[in-house]
Design a protein around this motif. Structure first.
Motif, PDB file in Angstrom:
ATOM      1  N   THR A   8       0.825  -1.200   0.000  1.00 21.94           N
ATOM      2  CA  THR A   8       0.000   0.000   0.000  1.00 21.94           C
ATOM      3  C   THR A   8       0.866   1.260   0.000  1.00 21.94           C
ATOM      4  N   VAL A   9       0.571   2.144  -0.934  1.00 22.15           N
ATOM      5  CA  VAL A   9       1.267   3.423  -1.040  1.00 22.15           C
ATOM      6  C   VAL A   9       0.345   4.505  -0.483  1.00 22.15           C
ATOM      7  N   TYR A  10       0.881   5.308   0.412  1.00 19.92           N
ATOM      8  CA  TYR A  10       0.166   6.457   0.949  1.00 19.92           C
ATOM      9  C   TYR A  10       0.814   7.709   0.381  1.00 19.92           C
ATOM     10  N   PHE A  11       0.087   8.411  -0.474  1.00 14.68           N
ATOM     11  CA  PHE A  11       0.590   9.651  -1.062  1.00 14.68           C
ATOM     12  C   PHE A  11      -0.504  10.694  -0.907  1.00 14.68           C
ATOM     13  N   TYR A  41       9.247   8.440   1.230  1.00 16.38           N
ATOM     14  CA  TYR A  41       9.803   8.703  -0.095  1.00 16.38           C
ATOM     15  C   TYR A  41       9.843  10.194  -0.408  1.00 16.38           C
ATOM     16  N   LEU A  42       9.731  11.032   0.613  1.00 18.92           N
ATOM     17  CA  LEU A  42       9.703  12.484   0.390  1.00 18.92           C
ATOM     18  C   LEU A  42      10.975  13.015  -0.261  1.00 18.92           C
ATOM     19  N   ASP A  68       9.065   2.570  -6.300  1.00 15.86           N
ATOM     20  CA  ASP A  68       9.282   1.248  -6.903  1.00 15.86           C
ATOM     21  C   ASP A  68       8.982   1.236  -8.396  1.00 15.86           C
ATOM     22  N   GLY A  69       9.416   2.295  -9.095  1.00 20.34           N
ATOM     23  CA  GLY A  69       9.268   2.347 -10.543  1.00 20.34           C
ATOM     24  C   GLY A  69       7.901   2.814 -11.031  1.00 20.34           C
TER      25      GLY A  69
END
Length: 85
Positions: A8-11, A41-42, A68-69
């Protein structure tokens, strides 16, 4: 469940907002969340656009991050209002 959380990506970027002519607004990384599996990843954040706080109008700020691409993109709209018009 744990495996799903690893993917899960949290953006999250701040909400759209309005400011008055002459008022300042920060469009930097303050208030932004860019995480996956507990890792931030900031450092990879790209911010495109600008706000002319002296000119009424609508300005889009685009926040992009590559995790991750895969590119993730969010747009925030800032409206500059002239209360004298």
């Amino acid at each position: 469940m744990e495996r799903r959380l690893e993917r899960t990506v949290y953006f999250i970027v701040p909400e759209n907002t309005s400011i008055r002519v002459g008022e300042t607004i920060n469009i930097n990384s303050d208030g932004i969340i860019a995480r996956k599996a507990g890792k931030s990843y900031l450092d990879n954040l790209i911010i495109e656009g600008h706000v002319d706080n002296n000119t009424p109008g609508t300005y889009d700020i685009v926040y992009k991050i590559n995790i991750d691409g895969k590119e993730h993109k969010r747009t925030r709209t800032i409206t500059v209002i002239d209360e004298n018009s």
